[in-house]
Design a protein around this motif. Structure first.
Motif, PDB file in Angstrom:
ATOM      1  N   GLU A  27      -0.527  -1.709  13.132  1.00 22.58           N
ATOM      2  CA  GLU A  27      -0.046  -2.721  12.187  1.00 22.58           C
ATOM      3  C   GLU A  27      -0.212  -4.126  12.761  1.00 22.58           C
ATOM      4  O   GLU A  27      -0.601  -5.054  12.046  1.00 22.58           O
ATOM      5  CB  GLU A  27       1.417  -2.470  11.841  1.00 22.58           C
ATOM      6  CG  GLU A  27       1.959  -3.463  10.830  1.00 22.58           C
ATOM      7  CD  GLU A  27       3.399  -3.203  10.473  1.00 22.58           C
ATOM      8  OE1 GLU A  27       3.831  -3.739   9.445  1.00 22.58           O
ATOM      9  OE2 GLU A  27       4.093  -2.485  11.211  1.00 22.58           O
ATOM     10  N   LEU A  30      -3.797  -5.085  12.417  1.00 20.76           N
ATOM     11  CA  LEU A  30      -4.141  -5.301  11.011  1.00 20.76           C
ATOM     12  C   LEU A  30      -3.586  -6.625  10.493  1.00 20.76           C
ATOM     13  O   LEU A  30      -4.237  -7.301   9.683  1.00 20.76           O
ATOM     14  CB  LEU A  30      -3.663  -4.134  10.157  1.00 20.76           C
ATOM     15  CG  LEU A  30      -4.432  -2.829  10.352  1.00 20.76           C
ATOM     16  CD1 LEU A  30      -3.781  -1.701   9.563  1.00 20.76           C
ATOM     17  CD2 LEU A  30      -5.880  -2.997   9.946  1.00 20.76           C
ATOM     18  N   VAL A  31      -2.408  -7.015  10.951  1.00 19.66           N
ATOM     19  CA  VAL A  31      -1.852  -8.322  10.571  1.00 19.66           C
ATOM     20  C   VAL A  31      -2.748  -9.429  11.100  1.00 19.66           C
ATOM     21  O   VAL A  31      -3.061 -10.394  10.388  1.00 19.66           O
ATOM     22  CB  VAL A  31      -0.406  -8.486  11.090  1.00 19.66           C
ATOM     23  CG1 VAL A  31       0.056  -9.930  11.011  1.00 19.66           C
ATOM     24  CG2 VAL A  31       0.534  -7.599  10.319  1.00 19.66           C
ATOM     25  N   ALA A  34      -5.889  -9.502   8.997  1.00 22.72           N
ATOM     26  CA  ALA A  34      -5.639 -10.061   7.664  1.00 22.72           C
ATOM     27  C   ALA A  34      -5.514 -11.580   7.730  1.00 22.72           C
ATOM     28  O   ALA A  34      -6.071 -12.296   6.882  1.00 22.72           O
ATOM     29  CB  ALA A  34      -4.376  -9.448   7.065  1.00 22.72           C
ATOM     30  N   CYS A  35      -4.824 -12.091   8.731  1.00 25.67           N
ATOM     31  CA  CYS A  35      -4.703 -13.551   8.873  1.00 25.67           C
ATOM     32  C   CYS A  35      -6.063 -14.190   9.130  1.00 25.67           C
ATOM     33  O   CYS A  35      -6.371 -15.249   8.580  1.00 25.67           O
ATOM     34  CB  CYS A  35      -3.731 -13.885  10.003  1.00 25.67           C
ATOM     35  SG  CYS A  35      -2.012 -13.495   9.610  1.00 25.67           S
ATOM     36  N   THR A 151      -7.934 -14.660  -0.764  1.00 32.39           N
ATOM     37  CA  THR A 151      -6.588 -14.504  -0.221  1.00 32.39           C
ATOM     38  C   THR A 151      -5.822 -13.418  -0.971  1.00 32.39           C
ATOM     39  O   THR A 151      -5.156 -12.584  -0.357  1.00 32.39           O
ATOM     40  CB  THR A 151      -5.829 -15.842  -0.292  1.00 32.39           C
ATOM     41  OG1 THR A 151      -6.557 -16.811   0.464  1.00 32.39           O
ATOM     42  CG2 THR A 151      -4.430 -15.714   0.248  1.00 32.39           C
ATOM     43  N   VAL A 154      -7.102  -9.966   0.063  1.00 34.57           N
ATOM     44  CA  VAL A 154      -6.646  -9.587   1.402  1.00 34.57           C
ATOM     45  C   VAL A 154      -5.163  -9.229   1.378  1.00 34.57           C
ATOM     46  O   VAL A 154      -4.753  -8.220   1.976  1.00 34.57           O
ATOM     47  CB  VAL A 154      -6.936 -10.706   2.425  1.00 34.57           C
ATOM     48  CG1 VAL A 154      -6.286 -10.416   3.758  1.00 34.57           C
ATOM     49  CG2 VAL A 154      -8.436 -10.882   2.601  1.00 34.57           C
ATOM     50  N   VAL A 155      -4.358 -10.017   0.686  1.00 38.78           N
ATOM     51  CA  VAL A 155      -2.924  -9.728   0.605  1.00 38.78           C
ATOM     52  C   VAL A 155      -2.687  -8.414  -0.131  1.00 38.78           C
ATOM     53  O   VAL A 155      -1.837  -7.609   0.270  1.00 38.78           O
ATOM     54  CB  VAL A 155      -2.169 -10.904  -0.067  1.00 38.78           C
ATOM     55  CG1 VAL A 155      -0.749 -10.525  -0.419  1.00 38.78           C
ATOM     56  CG2 VAL A 155      -2.185 -12.114   0.846  1.00 38.78           C
ATOM     57  N   ALA A 157      -4.799  -5.861  -0.291  1.00 37.14           N
ATOM     58  CA  ALA A 157      -5.210  -4.783   0.623  1.00 37.14           C
ATOM     59  C   ALA A 157      -4.163  -4.589   1.713  1.00 37.14           C
ATOM     60  O   ALA A 157      -3.872  -3.447   2.104  1.00 37.14           O
ATOM     61  CB  ALA A 157      -6.573  -5.115   1.230  1.00 37.14           C
ATOM     62  N   TRP A 158      -3.603  -5.693   2.199  1.00 40.88           N
ATOM     63  CA  TRP A 158      -2.565  -5.578   3.224  1.00 40.88           C
ATOM     64  C   TRP A 158      -1.324  -4.870   2.657  1.00 40.88           C
ATOM     65  O   TRP A 158      -0.714  -4.043   3.344  1.00 40.88           O
ATOM     66  CB  TRP A 158      -2.175  -6.942   3.773  1.00 40.88           C
ATOM     67  CG  TRP A 158      -0.930  -6.868   4.596  1.00 40.88           C
ATOM     68  CD1 TRP A 158       0.262  -7.445   4.339  1.00 40.88           C
ATOM     69  CD2 TRP A 158      -0.746  -6.115   5.794  1.00 40.88           C
ATOM     70  NE1 TRP A 158       1.178  -7.101   5.295  1.00 40.88           N
ATOM     71  CE2 TRP A 158       0.578  -6.285   6.207  1.00 40.88           C
ATOM     72  CE3 TRP A 158      -1.581  -5.298   6.548  1.00 40.88           C
ATOM     73  CZ2 TRP A 158       1.099  -5.670   7.333  1.00 40.88           C
ATOM     74  CZ3 TRP A 158      -1.060  -4.694   7.686  1.00 40.88           C
ATOM     75  CH2 TRP A 158       0.256  -4.892   8.065  1.00 40.88           C
ATOM     76  N   THR A 161      -2.061  -1.229   2.580  1.00 40.53           N
ATOM     77  CA  THR A 161      -2.074  -0.698   3.941  1.00 40.53           C
ATOM     78  C   THR A 161      -0.663  -0.596   4.497  1.00 40.53           C
ATOM     79  O   THR A 161      -0.310   0.388   5.158  1.00 40.53           O
ATOM     80  CB  THR A 161      -2.937  -1.595   4.853  1.00 40.53           C
ATOM     81  OG1 THR A 161      -4.231  -1.699   4.287  1.00 40.53           O
ATOM     82  CG2 THR A 161      -3.018  -1.043   6.247  1.00 40.53           C
ATOM     83  N   ARG A 162       0.143  -1.614   4.220  1.00 41.06           N
ATOM     84  CA  ARG A 162       1.533  -1.592   4.689  1.00 41.06           C
ATOM     85  C   ARG A 162       2.299  -0.425   4.059  1.00 41.06           C
ATOM     86  O   ARG A 162       3.088   0.254   4.730  1.00 41.06           O
ATOM     87  CB  ARG A 162       2.201  -2.923   4.341  1.00 41.06           C
ATOM     88  CG  ARG A 162       3.639  -3.048   4.739  1.00 41.06           C
ATOM     89  CD  ARG A 162       3.767  -3.112   6.249  1.00 41.06           C
ATOM     90  NE  ARG A 162       5.126  -2.990   6.676  1.00 41.06           N
ATOM     91  CZ  ARG A 162       5.870  -4.009   7.060  1.00 41.06           C
ATOM     92  NH1 ARG A 162       5.375  -5.209   7.076  1.00 41.06           N
ATOM     93  NH2 ARG A 162       7.103  -3.809   7.440  1.00 41.06           N
TER      94      ARG A 162
END
Length: 189
Positions: A27, A30-31, A34-35, A151, A154-155, A157-158, A161-162
């Protein structure tokens, strides 16, 4: 310890800790990814989109020509919701050929009045190209929209994933509880 004081440790997922799981390390990476995608990908998408839109508008300004035309029909007076109306016009092309067509002109003009129309390279009627200022604003807005779209992707997808990582943690906790839970059910006396 004071009440309400935060005891948050920065980068705790990368530190050595017996309670740290592999999912926590995943995680954290991945953070970070993502950033980086938001910063680099959003900027790149916005810049490329703005430059492409600006190129299209510049090409339109180069290919379109203002031509003097004459109204062939009267245009009705301006309605409450419209100040332009469709009317038939006649113009002479740069090679001397005479053309007629229908385009939007200001309301309230009589037949025979002069108007300015725009033609493309083939001599067909087209809309006026945007000015440099209007094109710059529109290109900037399109670039910002592209950056926000990247953005958002990506958010999104995050978030998915989260959710998957949380489900995996819950499953791991459940399997660990299945091992430890029965030992707590026995009476000690």
């Amino acid at each position: 310890m004071r009440a309400g004081r935060l005891t948050k440790k920065w980068f705790w997922r990368w530190r050595s800790n017996p309670l740290r799981r592999r999912v926590d390390v995943l995680e954290a990476w991945l953070v970070l990814a993502a950033c980086a995608l938001i910063a680099v990908g959003g900027t790149l998408a916005g810049t490329v989109t703005a430059l492409a839109a600006d190129g299209v508008f510049a090409r339109q300004r180069a290919e379109r020509t203002a031509v003097h035309a004459v109204l062939l029909t009267d245009t009705p007076a301006a309605a409450a919701n419209s100040y332009r109306t469709r009317a038939k016009v006649r113009w002479t092309d740069h090679d001397g050929s005479v053309h007629t067509g229908t385009t939007l002109v200001s309301s309230g003009k009589n037949a025979g009045a002069g108007v300015t129309v725009w033609t493309n390279i083939q001599g067909a009627l087209v809309t006026a190209p945007p000015s440099r200022e209007a094109a710059a604003v529109e290109a900037d807005l399109l670039g910002a929209g592209a950056a926000l779209a990247v953005t958002g992707l990506v958010v999104g997808a995050w978030a998915g994933t989260r959710w998957w990582l949380d489900r995996r943690r819950i499953d791991e906790w459940g399997s660990e509880w299945d091992l430890v839970g029965p030992q707590w059910g026995h009476k000690t006396s």
